[in-house]
Design a protein around this motif. Structure first.
Motif, PDB file in Angstrom:
ATOM      1  N   VAL A  14       0.880  -1.169   0.000  1.00  0.00           N
ATOM      2  CA  VAL A  14       0.000   0.000   0.000  1.00  0.00           C
ATOM      3  C   VAL A  14       0.917   1.219   0.000  1.00  0.00           C
ATOM      4  N   SER A  61     -12.947  -2.228   6.837  1.00  0.00           N
ATOM      5  CA  SER A  61     -12.738  -2.836   5.520  1.00  0.00           C
ATOM      6  C   SER A  61     -11.300  -2.603   5.044  1.00  0.00           C
ATOM      7  N   GLU A  63     -10.536  -1.333   2.252  1.00  0.00           N
ATOM      8  CA  GLU A  63     -10.530   0.008   1.660  1.00  0.00           C
ATOM      9  C   GLU A  63     -10.333   1.085   2.729  1.00  0.00           C
ATOM     10  N   GLU A  64     -11.025   0.956   3.852  1.00  0.00           N
ATOM     11  CA  GLU A  64     -10.862   1.925   4.952  1.00  0.00           C
ATOM     12  C   GLU A  64      -9.441   1.895   5.501  1.00  0.00           C
ATOM     13  N   LYS A  65      -8.849   0.714   5.571  1.00  0.00           N
ATOM     14  CA  LYS A  65      -7.478   0.587   6.066  1.00  0.00           C
ATOM     15  C   LYS A  65      -6.503   1.259   5.105  1.00  0.00           C
ATOM     16  N   LYS A  66      -6.688   1.037   3.807  1.00  0.00           N
ATOM     17  CA  LYS A  66      -5.830   1.688   2.811  1.00  0.00           C
ATOM     18  C   LYS A  66      -5.963   3.205   2.898  1.00  0.00           C
ATOM     19  N   GLU A  67      -7.197   3.673   3.018  1.00  0.00           N
ATOM     20  CA  GLU A  67      -7.435   5.122   3.092  1.00  0.00           C
ATOM     21  C   GLU A  67      -6.767   5.724   4.320  1.00  0.00           C
TER      22      GLU A  67
END
Length: 165
Positions: A14, A61, A63-67
């Motif tokens: 990431v 999620s 996605e939330e972790k990446k963000e």
């Protein structure tokens, strides 16, 4: 004890062109390999620690972790691309093939590298430091196997490094 088996890191790091800090683990746990994302074991304190330090809700999620990571200019990857490992046991790791660290460093202006635990730090120094010439800061592992460190103590140890990049 489980037998060592050949394992390959199957998911991407990431990062983006704004990532200034790189956190390196050793190799994904069984749970993380099954889920295809970093620090997925429910008892791993990585995401709880980041949420607490950055005063944000716990990301659920992928996605939330990446963000969360990208919002704070943090890249995450592991030192090992493939190895032999028994389950999730860092102490069993052998026959290491390191990741191609240039994949991240050629895109992101990484100024600081943090290693998540002793194994990640030792492997980074052996395999990747000769390529990067960036000294890593070794921090205590967020793994549930590192029971000596409470979430509060992890936050104390990691906070100074994470909040100053």
């Amino acid at each position: 004890m489980k037998e060592c088996q050949k394992a390959v890191h199957t998911f991407e790091p990431v990062y983006n062109q704004e990532s200034k800090l790189l956190i390196l683990g050793s190799f994904p746990s069984v749970k993380s390999r099954e889920a295809g994302f970093y620090y997925y074991h429910p008892q791993n304190r990585f995401w709880k620690m980041l949420a607490k330090l950055f005063d944000e809700p716990l990301p659920k999620s992928v996605e939330e972790k990446k963000e969360l990571l990208l919002r704070h200019h943090i890249a995450v990857w592991d030192v090992i691309a493939s190895c032999e490992i028994a389950g999730s046991s860092d102490s069993s790791i052998k026959n290491v093939t390191p990741v191609d660290i240039k994949k991240v460093l050629s895109v992101a202006p990484i100024g600081k590298i943090l290693t998540n635990g002793a194994t990640a730090d030792n492997l980074y120094r052996r395999h990747l430091f000769p390529l990067t010439q960036i000294e890593a800061v070794r921090l205590p592992s967020t793994s549930p196997a590192n029971a000596a460190f409470s979430l509060e103590r992890l936050c104390e140890m990691w906070g100074g490094e994470l909040l100053q990049h």
